[in-house]
Motif scaffolding. Structure first.
Motif, mmCIF file in Angstrom:
data_model
loop_
_atom_site.group_PDB
_atom_site.id
_atom_site.type_symbol
_atom_site.label_atom_id
_atom_site.label_comp_id
_atom_site.label_asym_id
_atom_site.label_seq_id
_atom_site.Cartn_x
_atom_site.Cartn_y
_atom_site.Cartn_z
ATOM 1 N N GLN A 186 34.345 115.824 -1.399
ATOM 2 C CA GLN A 186 34.172 116.920 -2.337
ATOM 3 C C GLN A 186 33.002 117.832 -2.014
ATOM 4 O OE1 GLN A 186 33.142 115.981 -6.298
ATOM 5 N NE2 GLN A 186 31.028 115.638 -5.730
ATOM 6 N N SER A 187 32.113 117.385 -1.140
ATOM 7 C CA SER A 187 31.022 118.299 -0.843
ATOM 8 C C SER A 187 31.510 119.509 -0.057
ATOM 9 C CB SER A 187 29.909 117.580 -0.098
ATOM 10 O OG SER A 187 30.420 117.012 1.063
ATOM 11 N N CYS A 188 32.635 119.351 0.632
ATOM 12 C CA CYS A 188 33.150 120.494 1.398
ATOM 13 C C CYS A 188 34.523 120.975 0.943
ATOM 14 C CB CYS A 188 33.213 120.167 2.885
ATOM 15 S SG CYS A 188 31.618 119.788 3.587
ATOM 16 N N ASN A 218 26.661 105.580 0.894
ATOM 17 C CA ASN A 218 27.038 106.972 0.686
ATOM 18 C C ASN A 218 27.199 107.327 -0.776
ATOM 19 O OD1 ASN A 218 27.308 108.008 3.347
ATOM 20 N ND2 ASN A 218 29.078 106.637 3.575
ATOM 21 N N ASN A 219 27.518 106.330 -1.575
ATOM 22 C CA ASN A 219 27.948 106.652 -2.928
ATOM 23 C C ASN A 219 26.820 106.650 -3.937
ATOM 24 O OD1 ASN A 219 30.436 106.517 -1.722
ATOM 25 N ND2 ASN A 219 30.657 104.341 -2.247
ATOM 26 N N ALA A 253 45.670 106.395 2.501
ATOM 27 C CA ALA A 253 46.832 106.567 1.629
ATOM 28 C C ALA A 253 46.390 106.924 0.220
ATOM 29 C CB ALA A 253 47.663 105.287 1.617
ATOM 30 N N ALA A 254 45.375 106.228 -0.271
ATOM 31 C CA ALA A 254 44.896 106.488 -1.626
ATOM 32 C C ALA A 254 44.357 107.908 -1.742
ATOM 33 C CB ALA A 254 43.798 105.481 -1.991
ATOM 34 N N LYS A 286 40.432 109.013 -5.874
ATOM 35 C CA LYS A 286 39.495 109.970 -6.459
ATOM 36 C C LYS A 286 38.056 109.593 -6.107
ATOM 37 C CE LYS A 286 38.072 111.756 -10.936
ATOM 38 N NZ LYS A 286 38.202 113.197 -10.961
ATOM 39 N N THR A 287 37.776 108.305 -6.215
ATOM 40 C CA THR A 287 36.420 107.850 -5.876
ATOM 41 C C THR A 287 36.102 108.189 -4.423
ATOM 42 O OG1 THR A 287 36.907 106.018 -7.331
ATOM 43 C CG2 THR A 287 34.865 105.894 -6.060
ATOM 44 N N LEU A 288 37.072 107.906 -3.565
ATOM 45 C CA LEU A 288 36.872 108.226 -2.147
ATOM 46 C C LEU A 288 36.651 109.718 -1.955
ATOM 47 C CD1 LEU A 288 39.549 106.035 -0.359
ATOM 48 C CD2 LEU A 288 37.106 106.085 0.164
#
Lengths: 590, 634, 252, 110
Positions: free
Chosen positions: A56-58, A463-464, A124-125, A48-50
């Motif tokens: 999620q921006s796209c 990035n985060n 994978a995550a 989810k963090t990734l």
């Protein structure tokens, strides 16, 4: 959140559509993953963090944004394919993969960024998170509705459409009844020869009632919604700005109350009556002068205050002491910190490539880019040459296709036949050529040394989230690469547009750490955010970057844990040497 | 008269058509050159465009209120591309926002409002038989219609309508690949706008010439109704600002299609640099755009204020308070509107030092606006207010103008603007002050001059219902938006999901959408009332509101030329309501002075006699300029 | 009373209605107002040019370095680029760019051709104003003659412009590329002179129409030659704009 | 102007009669414009490239514009009110010029 009147209305009218199942299950909703890895909450949370950082921006799970909705994507494609696509979709397309090309065509040929540095576990995550979310599960992180949230499948269309029809019917019914009433009133008035209703008096009274109710609602609004507005600014200049706001609010509020009151009061008081004659009074120059002067004086006060505040904000003497570059693009933000040398490396948009997304001036990367581009040109030339053959092929395979597929096919044929395909390719080739030339010029001219000065080698790219120390004047240097964005940090009261081709910046001093603010507001999940406020495309509403204000010590700890973007994979000793060199150089300079 | 009247076909060789004796359907209703018919054409086209704009706003309000719900009807209406599964597509949402803004600003509130009422009232109120050039007037409408058609078509093309916001800032609008709507949709938008500018120029030239050249005997500038003053300056604003947008658009068209890069630099998009482009500046476009854009705001609001001045005076049965101050305010606003454009750009990367200058002028512009408001209040004071539907809307306008205008003082302050720029606060501000206020001005005008347009009156009861529903719903829609903006929610957001804090506004969004739907429903009442009254409305007397101005002295029957006999001569200003020397509470402008009237009011009341000719006139910069420019007097 | 005041009003001051305050017909007033509006269009383009121009460093005064000019297009450009007179970094000096004259290849003649164009336009303005003057005298023949010269002047100007564009393009300038300096230099040159040329072209068309009408005696029948005046106003405006284009593009 | 029973609209057809003022002024203006243009060219080569030279060019341009408008476009012989109405709005362009040139400089600096 207050359940206000509107909340009740919402419930009342949209009972069926309000059955939104917000994902709240703690346990994962899936048993096994296509990735073959064991399912566990930690992996999903990591995914989810990734997802939030990179996708999620796209993309959203249920909605199409710039890219397609990702729900059940693991059922549509193989895991292997997904991995390849995520890592480098362009390469996959070039390898001639039909699915990859189809996806590309179906999404307006929007190019997805490559994520070559994602490790196997990370992919994978990510996939596991998507699987889990598709199945309606979700990790227990409360997020308010929307793209990233795991929303249940759309409500059964049948139910919704029934509700809509009922609504429309009710609506019409009310309309018809109102209309009847009007007709009756009119008829009676015609028969009696005069108005049944004394409209003049009624309207005057309604105006009075409207005023009273209006003022009450106004106070209620300030009381209820006034609490929901931005909390106290977390920056030094922000406090001054808030003060300016309050002063303005005081004056305008006063004028608002007085003038609105007079308007409606006059409307009520001087409503027309039979036989009455208005007071013939056409002008009074003294009064005019008075009410020209008073606003002028008040505005002078506001202007002077505003000038001082604005100048204080835009002309901060401490600018450039501590610079962070914030880079805006469709649709996300990336930040770059100066490394140990304390200097941001130079950059140029011509150098942007898959392994150098910010176009930082790194000599070997620039040199390596040239053959890549040259290969590109060769590929494109080949494609161009093959266009007639492709046309033939398309024409032969056209038969038998139906529906959407046929349409896409026909579009492609048309594209080749009317020459757009060719001219597009030519444009790309010419762009690539220009890019090569520019890079060559930048490498060869006298300025090359000054430009590729290696200050960028140790730069840190994040990035985060951005971390900044508290009580220290920070300059955010903004740079963009595609369209306008606006870097808006509501809590800091800063905003400036990100303009491709023009350097913009904000200078501010944060005076409250994230931790302090959390405690002060009693909101454990409170964060400072940088969001986009200038329309920039379909996912405009979804661009954000977290900003963490740390204590000096925490900040030092964080920054030292970060790796230089171009020294990360520093197995090659050559780069080590260069890095050392630069540090020595800066030492000398300092 | 010293003028020689000779029959010439005019400059453009077409005005001979003025002589046609027989009218068929086409010359009467379609290719009419009669200003009253053209006015109706503008009005009805404007209303249709207004409905389109309103429907769009409802569509995107639905998305904002229920971002996670599906409305299957949308899929039926818009197709699976723009509303897959009954949920609005994010790109199309942007398109709707853009086209809604464009339609409302240009097509409804510029052409629909000032096009309609300038056409109707300028010849009638100044006492002219028609516009200076009826042919160009007709052309102006046809350009407008063509432009409306092109823009409407752009909504339905495959790649979607222009979707970079109505301000079409490049590079988003200059790069066809930046988003679907920046392709063909944007091209059509620009074509529509060029046509629209053509229409605005043809109309504006006509309005100005008519006001200057064709006033009837005795209609000196300081006897013109305030409506005419407003239309006059509106036309001037349009005439001087639209060309600058034309220049800006031309450069944009070249950037889009011919490889120049006036507005482009450092572009890396879609995995590829638009690399031939470099060295341009998006800020340049913003300057050129807002040099139009800001006067445009006043192009919208000034006619509404002019209409309101007239209607408030008529229905309060009082002379407008401070006629001269009102005129000076209009002139002041018009002049200042040209030097404040930068307040839209405080945080767009403009030189912060320029921000200082623009801030000062912006806040100064609040002074004439305040004077106008106070004068309205003073006009109401001790009046004998007749609440006709027109008057209701006029009062509504004043209320909106106050509420919306005051928030402008926040936004004009560069410092505060940092926080408020491009948030919902801005949306609330301009919808109140130039959206609602101008629409209310337009409505007031429609109700008031309907008898003049169609010879019938609109239904009063429906009119009141329309007013109250619209008034209340408009406040419900836009008042809470201020708070949303103060919470830092940027505008043009597809849904409020980016930050968890924004979630608290979901309820408010539902409320706003409900109110918007209510407001839209109220407009159905209006539409019904408007169209049915054309055929079935109560026949109106010639001067139903007992007003003083010239348009009520002309018969209701449609005559090309307005007055059957000679054009009336004007002897007084138009605001002699409740004059103590007269028994009636109104005195038509055509009534000669009794000769011994107590001149309580104004020099305007007295007739222009040879002795009085030395009194200075309102527009009298000639004397000043004579010396200043050193030109010789003719 | 009524007849009395109506008599007084009609003879009173300029602005009191019932007459044109400017003593012009509405058609002429419209033309003036249109020209005012058009002036704003040109202003926006020229001001845009100014802004772009100001965002580049000024041209470097290198005139003395350019000794005998061998003006065979590409070599010249290369040479200039080599000595740094032309580079993407700064605005080029216009006399190095527009220094050709038809039939005189290889000779450095800065400003000469454009001066010729300016004179052509000024002369055509003069013939135009002579046509207007002849119109005042109701001299149909003279109007025709002068209008003819004006049209000739307009066509000559357009021809010159076409030649200059051709020259510029053959040397490699396009809307997006410019060997002489920043691409904007060429793009703005094409935009502004193109827009002006478009005005000249429409002016020629208007002139032709007016010429034919005058020949056919339309204006004589009408009793006045005001149409010629109106067309003339437009034509002079085109000249007026050229004065500024000349100043800003070629001199500064 | 209109007969009492006419419902037909006749556009205002008033055209003031203008007497010819001879050609003397035209030739004079031509001479001035010609001389100014030649002065332009001479100055271009005679003066060094400075801001002052540009100011001179702009001033000369404005003078030329004055003669074209005043003489060729007949503005000098129109009523002063017309001249004012047409010329005064030009002031508004100066705001745009000032603003944008200032901006251009700002882009150069950044």
């Amino acid at each position: 959140m207050n359940k206000t009147l509107s909340g009740k209305l919402k419930k009342l009218l949209f009972i069926s559509s309000a059955i939104l199942l917000f994902g709240s299950a703690n346990a994962a909703a899936i048993k096994e993953s296509v990735s073959g890895k064991a399912v566990d909450d930690a992996t999903i949370a990591a995914g989810k963090t990734l997802f939030e950082g990179k996708c999620q921006s796209c993309h959203a799970i249920n909605n199409k944004l710039v890219g397609p909705a990702l729900k059940d994507v693991h059922k549509r494609r193989t895991y292997d394919w997904l991995t390849k696509w995520i890592r480098n979709n362009e390469a996959l397309r070039k390898s001639g993969d039909k699915d990859a090309i189809a996806v590309f065509e179906a999404n307006n040929k929007a190019v997805m960024s490559a994520f070559t540095d994602l490790k196997d576990d990370e992919v994978a995550a990510l996939v596991m998170y998507i699987e889990d979310a598709s199945a309606g599960g979700g990790v227990a992180v409360p997020v308010a509705g929307g793209a990233t949230d795991v929303v249940a499948a759309p409500v059964d269309p049948q139910v919704v459409s029934k509700v809509n029809w009922v609504l429309i019917f009710l609506f019409l019914l009310v309309g018809v009844i109102l209309f009847m009433i009007v007709k009756i009133i009119d008829q009676v008035s015609t028969i009696r020869g005069k108005d049944v209703i004394k409209w003049n008096d009624i309207n005057a009274i309604i105006f009075l009632i409207f005023m009273i109710v209006g003022f009450i609602v106004c106070v209620w609004e300030f009381y209820v919604h006034g609490k929901l507005v931005l909390p106290e600014a977390a920056t030094e200049h922000g406090r001054k700005l808030d003060q300016m706001f309050d002063i303005t609010l005081f004056f305008t509020g006063f004028v608002f109350v007085v003038t609105e009151f007079l308007l409606f009061w006059f409307a009520y008081k001087y409503r027309g009556r039979k036989g009455k004659k208005a007071f013939f009074y056409s002008h009074n120059n003294k009064i005019e002068a008075l009410w020209t002067l008073i606003p002028a004086v008040v505005l002078t006060v506001l202007v002077i205050g505003g000038l001082k505040t604005w100048r204080g904000i835009t002309n901060n003497p401490e600018r450039d002491k501590f610079n962070v570059e914030v880079f805006g693009y469709q649709f996300g933000w990336t930040a770059r910190y100066p490394g140990d040398d304390g200097k941001l490396g130079k950059s140029n948009w011509n150098l942007i490539s898959n392994d150098n997304l910010l176009g930082v001036a790194i000599k070997d990367r620039a040199e390596n880019l040239i053959p890549v581009l040259e290969q590109d040109i060769k590929d494109l030339e080949k494609l161009k040459k093959e266009l007639p053959e492709k046309l033939e092929e398309l024409k032969t395979t056209l038969g038998g296709l139906v529906g959407e597929e046929r349409k896409v096919h026909l579009d492609k044929i048309a594209e080749i036949e009317n020459g757009t395909a060719k001219s597009d390719l030519e444009k790309t080739i010419s762009n690539r050529t220009i890019q090569i030339n520019r890079i060559k010029v930048s490498l060869e001219t006298e300025n090359a040394k000054a430009f590729y000065d290696n200050t960028g080698l140790d730069d840190i790219i994040v990035n985060n989230e951005i971390h900044i120390p508290v009580n220290k004047t920070v300059t955010f240097k903004f740079r963009g690469r595609d369209v306008l964005h606006s870097a808006y940090i509501p809590m800091f009261r800063t905003q400036i547009n990100v303009v491709p081709g023009l350097a913009t910046e904000v200078v501010f001093k944060a005076i409250e750490t994230t931790k302090d603010k959390k405690e002060k507001l009693k909101k454990p999940d409170f964060e400072y955010w940088l969001i986009c406020a200038k329309i920039c495309g379909a996912a405009h509403f979804n661009m954000k970057l977290k900003i963490v204000v740390d204590t000096e010590a925490d900040y030092k700890k964080w920054i030292s844990s970060q790796e230089g973007a171009f020294t990360k994979k520093a197995e090659a000793p050559a780069e080590e040497v260069i890095k050392k060199d630069t540090t020595q150089k800066t030492l000398v300079i300092n | 008269m010293s003028q020689t009247a000779t029959h010439n076909a005019n400059a453009h060789g077409h005005d001979d058509h003025g002589h046609h004796h027989k009218e068929n359907f086409f010359t009467k209703y379609v290719f009419s050159q009669d200003h009253k018919m053209i006015s109706k054409q503008f009005l009805i086209t404007g209303i249709i465009m207004g409905c389109l704009g309103m429907i769009m706003s409802i569509l995107f309000r639905l998305q904002l209120a229920w971002p996670d719900s599906s409305f299957p009807i949308l899929e039926t209406l818009l197709g699976s591309k723009w509303a897959p599964g009954g949920k609005l597509d994010a790109s199309f949402y942007m398109g709707l926002v853009t086209i809604h803004g464009t339609i409302m600003v240009f097509f409804v509130l510029t052409a629909g409002l000032s096009g309609t009422f300038s056409n109707l009232l300028i010849p009638l109120q100044v006492g002219a038989r028609d516009m200076a050039s009826p042919f160009m007037n007709m052309l102006s409408y046809w350009f407008f219609l063509a432009s409306s058609v092109v823009l409407t078509i752009s909504v339905f093309i495959e790649s979607g309508p222009a979707s970079g916001g109505w301000t079409i800032y490049p590079p988003l609008s200059a790069l066809p690949k930046a988003m679907p709507g920046s392709g063909a949709g944007m091209t059509l938008w620009l074509v529509a706008m060029v046509l629209f500018i053509g229409s605005a120029l043809l109309g504006g030239i006509n309005y100005i010439t008519t006001v200057l050249n064709m006033r009837t005997k005795g209609m000196s500038m300081n006897r013109m109704p305030l409506t005419i003053w407003a239309f006059f300056f509106t036309a001037i604003l349009g005439l001087l600002s639209f060309p600058v947008l034309l220049g800006g658009s031309l450069l944009l068209i070249f950037d889009r299609s011919f490889g120049t890069s006036f507005y482009l630099s450092d572009i890396f998009l879609n995995g590829e640099g638009a690399l031939a482009n470099s060295g341009g500046s998006p800020i340049l476009f913003q300057h050129l755009f807002w040099f139009l854009g800001h006067p445009e705001v006043y192009i919208i609001i000034l006619p509404a204020l002019g209409i309101t001045s007239e209607i408030i005076a008529v229905n309060a049965r009082k002379p407008i308070f401070g006629y001269t101050a009102m005129v000076i305010s209009i002139i002041g606003i018009a002049f200042l509107s040209f030097i404040v454009w930068g307040h839209h750009m405080f945080v767009t990367g403009m030189n912060p030092l320029l921000g200082l200058v623009f801030m000062v002028f912006t806040l100064i512009i609040a002074v004439p606006s305040a004077v106008k408001t106070f004068n309205y209040l003073a006009t109401l004071w001790r009046g004998n207010i007749q609440f006709t539907p027109g008057m209701m809307f006029a009062i509504g306008l004043v209320s909106f103008f106050i509420s919306g205008g005051l928030t402008g003082i926040f936004l004009g302050n560069a410092a505060i603007d940092i926080q408020l720029h491009d948030t919902y606060f801005v949306v609330a501000h301009f919808h109140l002050v130039m959206g609602c206020a101008a629409i209310f001005g337009m409505m007031a005008g429609i109700y008031h001059w309907y008898p003049r347009l169609y010879g019938r009156t609109m239904n009063k009861t429906l009119g009141y219902m329309h007013f109250w529903l619209t008034f209340i719903s408009a406040y419900m829609v836009f008042f809470p938006m201020h708070f949303i903006g103060l919470a830092g929610v940027p505008r043009r957001y597809y849904q409020f999901s980016v930050l968890p804090e924004f979630g608290v506004w979901d309820d408010v969004n539902v409320l706003i959408t409900m109110a918007a739907i209510l407001g839209a429903a109220a407009q159905l009442l209006f539409l019904y009332n408007f169209f049915s009254s054309i055929f079935f409305g109560k026949k109106s007397e010639q001067n139903p509101w007992k007003a003083n101005t010239l348009e009520w002295t002309a018969p209701v029957e449609r005559i090309h030329g307005n007055w059957p006999g000679a054009i009336p001569t004007v002897y007084r200003w138009p605001y002699d309501y409740s004059h103590p020397d007269y028994e009636d509470d109104f005195v038509l402008q055509t009534v000669p002075d009794k000769g011994n009237e107590e001149s309580i009011a104004h020099s305007q009341t007295a007739p222009v006699t040879p002795e009085k000719t030395n009194s200075p006139e309102v527009v009298h910069f000639s004397a000043l300029l004579l010396r200043w420019l050193g030109l010789r007097n003719a | 009373m009524s007849t009395d005041s109506s008599a007084t009003v009609s003879t009173t001051r300029t602005w009191s209605g019932g007459r044109s305050p400017f003593d012009v017909s509405y058609g002429k007033l419209m033309m003036w107002i249109f020209l005012l509006s058009d002036a704003f269009t040109f202003s926006s383009l020229l001001v845009g040019y100014g802004a772009v121009r100001f965002s580049y460093p000024a041209p470097e005064p290198l005139v003395e370095k350019i000794a005998p000019m061998s003006h065979v297009s590409h070599e010249f450009v290369d040479e200039m680029q080599h000595i740094g007179a032309f580079s993407e970094k700064h605005w080029p000096s216009p006399d190095l760019v527009f220094n050709h004259f038809p039939f005189l290849h290889g000779i450095h003649l800065p400003l000469m051709f454009v001066s010729l164009m300016t004179f052509i336009l000024i002369f055509s303005s003069v013939t135009m104003v002579l046509a207007v003057e002849a119109g005042h005298r109701m001299d149909k023949k003279k109007v025709g003659v002068y209008m003819f010269y004006t049209i000739l002047g307009g066509l000559a100007f357009l021809g010159c412009q076409a030649w200059e564009w051709t020259q510029f393009i053959t040397e490699g300038a396009t809307l997006s590329h410019n060997p002489f300096g920043p691409a904007h230099f060429a793009a703005l040159f094409f935009m502004v002179t193109g827009f002006h040329g478009f005005h000249v072209f429409s002016g020629v068309v208007l002139n032709v129409i007016a010429y034919i009408s005058a020949k056919n005696g339309v204006y004589e029948k009408r009793g006045h030659y005001e149409m010629i005046e109106k067309v003339g106003l437009y034509w002079h405006f085109v000249d007026l704009v050229w004065v500024f284009v000349f100043t800003f593009f070629y001199l500064i | 102007m209109h007969t009492d029973n006419s419902n037909e609209y006749v556009p205002e057809t008033y055209v003031p009669h203008v007497e010819s003022q001879g050609t003397k002024e035209i030739w004079r203006t031509l001479t001035i414009l010609g001389i100014l243009t030649v002065v332009d060219i001479v100055l271009y080569f005679a003066m060094p490239l400075t801001g002052f030279r540009n100011v001179v060019f702009i001033l000369l341009g404005i003078i030329k514009a004055y003669y074209i408008v005043a003489s060729f476009m007949h503005m000098k012989h129109e009523k002063v009110d017309l001249a004012a109405c047409i010329l005064v709005p030009i002031i508004l362009v100066f705001g745009l010029i000032a603003g944008l040139l200032y901006e251009g400089n700002f882009w150069l600096a950044s």
